[in-house]
Design an enzyme around this catalytic site. Structure first.
Site, PDB file in Angstrom:
ATOM      1  N   LYS A  53       0.830  -1.203   0.000  1.00  0.00           N
ATOM      2  CA  LYS A  53       0.000   0.000   0.000  1.00  0.00           C
ATOM      3  C   LYS A  53       0.862   1.250   0.000  1.00  0.00           C
ATOM      4  CE  LYS A  53      -3.753  -2.668   2.029  1.00  0.00           C
ATOM      5  NZ  LYS A  53      -4.375  -3.205   3.261  1.00  0.00           N
ATOM      6  N   GLN A  97      -4.254  -1.850   9.505  1.00  0.00           N
ATOM      7  CA  GLN A  97      -4.130  -3.179   8.916  1.00  0.00           C
ATOM      8  C   GLN A  97      -4.715  -4.211   9.887  1.00  0.00           C
ATOM      9  OE1 GLN A  97      -2.945  -3.804   5.758  1.00  0.00           O
ATOM     10  NE2 GLN A  97      -3.617  -5.900   6.089  1.00  0.00           N
ATOM     11  N   ASP A 120     -10.666   3.444   4.395  1.00  0.00           N
ATOM     12  CA  ASP A 120     -10.762   1.992   4.216  1.00  0.00           C
ATOM     13  C   ASP A 120     -12.177   1.489   4.516  1.00  0.00           C
ATOM     14  OD1 ASP A 120      -9.498  -0.429   3.528  1.00  0.00           O
ATOM     15  OD2 ASP A 120      -9.129  -0.937   5.627  1.00  0.00           O
TER      16      ASP A 120
END
Lengths: 282, 282
Positions: A53, A97, A120
């Site tokens: 990412k 994450q 996200d």
């Protein structure tokens, strides 16, 4: 007839080319879009994802800030880090994450991310906004699925979509997004009885179950559109590709399907956030 | 065999008996649960609903505060009223009667209600929390449907539920709540093709479409459980009662089905809010 291959790598390349232009324009105004990635612990595949990412940000001219916390981090410590990032005007998007180590309350951590930076799409508030049809940042994998079908002019309206999986970041939001695009949506999961019969009625199948090669071609209606959001060890999706390929009218490959578009959606939503909420230096 | 009548009036009576005890206990601690109802304009049926809700509060010992705004109220004026109620520690729940007049941005008004006081379950944040399985105050009609099936020991797990309707306060949240209880859920709407065939596969049918006598008995699988959330002029639901009665194993009547439980859920959630967030005088 062979199915149309829904080439996610091509979609992702096009999305990123457009993003480069927007990032350049933002920089001229003194705003460099920045994604903060938070990694807790030393899981090697999580570390790889975070690195991918960060690299993807760099390739389109964005910044990324990598926060790496020790595996014994507490929930409170993680919440403090998220608060700092929420308050930091140079950060436009926050990615936590996951999965996080088991001592951490992952849901509490997700919920702490400011909705303006939830690029996200993990907060319940962001989920709710998108489910009701007016949200800014949906969860990235469902957003990728919608991006792919739009790119290839697949209109879900009036079609029966069967979503296999009901996770908060995939099965549930993609069900709601397809519903908002006027598909009739059936959401299936581990308690579903006679899954093959339900899949047999689907015009669109979304596999989001996390089981390698799970969806079988002989379950499919002839000409179904098959979207595979699965990504299992060994570069294998949730659909049995060969048998599904033989029945589908359109299909996403793994790799090169939903995966690359997911990362480009994360970048896109960070750029969106920077455009909307970024403060210029002037 | 005749179907089980899912008697909502009986469920509501039981719920309210329990609430009386909880309200009494709260009052002894110096907290009188209070629902603020906000009515904009002079629609007679909206006025009737608000009055019914106020009366229902009084019957279990709760307070209610009725705010009646003129029909020409602007969005900004309504938002100001909602802000005041959000800040008022003596108000535990806020109900904005809808629909509001067309010059008002109804969604903006809903979103303004503090999540701690959103006892009618209209905010996107509340929707998202409940959809992800940890919310406090779901929308009241879906909550009523779940209360009824629990009262009559109908377990949705593994059953195929077909929800006809996808509104933000009914079709979407009840779909998510049934999904969270391990039903396989299909959500249908005006773009759904061949609705009768989908309903024919349902173990549970939820009618939430707002069309009188819409769901026909000959669409149903023998022994289906039929839950009618419709309430149309003339005391008529969304299901064709006589023909559905002949096929169903369990059925909610209209009136006396989902309706009375909906109001008791509004009361219950206000009492929940007062217990959780109410400030004692001591």
């Amino acid at each position: 007839m062979e199915p149309l291959i829904l080439n996610g790598s091509k979609v992702a390349t096009d999305v990123k080319e457009q993003l480069k232009i927007r990032v350049e324009a933002l920089k001229e105004q003194g705003v460099t879009p920045c994604l903060a990635t938070v990694l807790v612990g030393d899981d090697p595949s999580s570390a790889t994802y975070v690195k991918m990412k960060g690299n993807a940000c760099a390739k389109i001219g964005m910044e990324s800030r990598k926060i790496h916390l020790p595996s014994e981090t507490t929930t409170e410590e993680l919440l403090d880090v998220l608060d700092e990032l929420n308050d930091d005007a140079t950060v436009h998007g926050i990615l936590l994450q996951h999965p996080v180590p088991s001592q951490i309350d992952e849901r509490a951590a997700f919920e702490r991310i400011s909705i303006e930076k939830d690029v996200d799409g993990v907060t319940s508030h962001g989920f709710g906004q998108n489910a009701l049809g007016f949200g800014e940042f949906p969860s990235c994998t469902p957003a990728a699925i919608m991006e792919i079908i739009d790119y290839y002019n697949v209109d879900p309206q009036g079609k029966h979509a069967v979503v296999v999986g009901r996770s908060p970041i995939l099965g549930k939001p993609v069900s709601m997004m397809l519903l908002n695009r006027n598909a009739t949506v059936t959401t299936c999961h581990s308690y579903t009885e006679n899954l093959p019969a339900l899949v047999a009625d689907a015009d669109i199948v979304v596999a989001a179950v996390g089981k390698p090669n799970f969806i079988q071609g002989d379950w499919l209606k002839e000409g179904a559109i098959v979207l595979d959001a699965g990504y299992n060890p060994g570069n294998v999706g949730d659909i049995d590709y060969e048998s599904c390929y033989a029945k589908a009218s359109a299909i996403t490959p793994v790799p090169g399907g939903v995966g690359p578009v997911t990362i480009s959606m994360l970048l896109k939503q960070t750029v969106d956030a920077a455009e909307k909420y970024g403060k210029t230096n002037s």
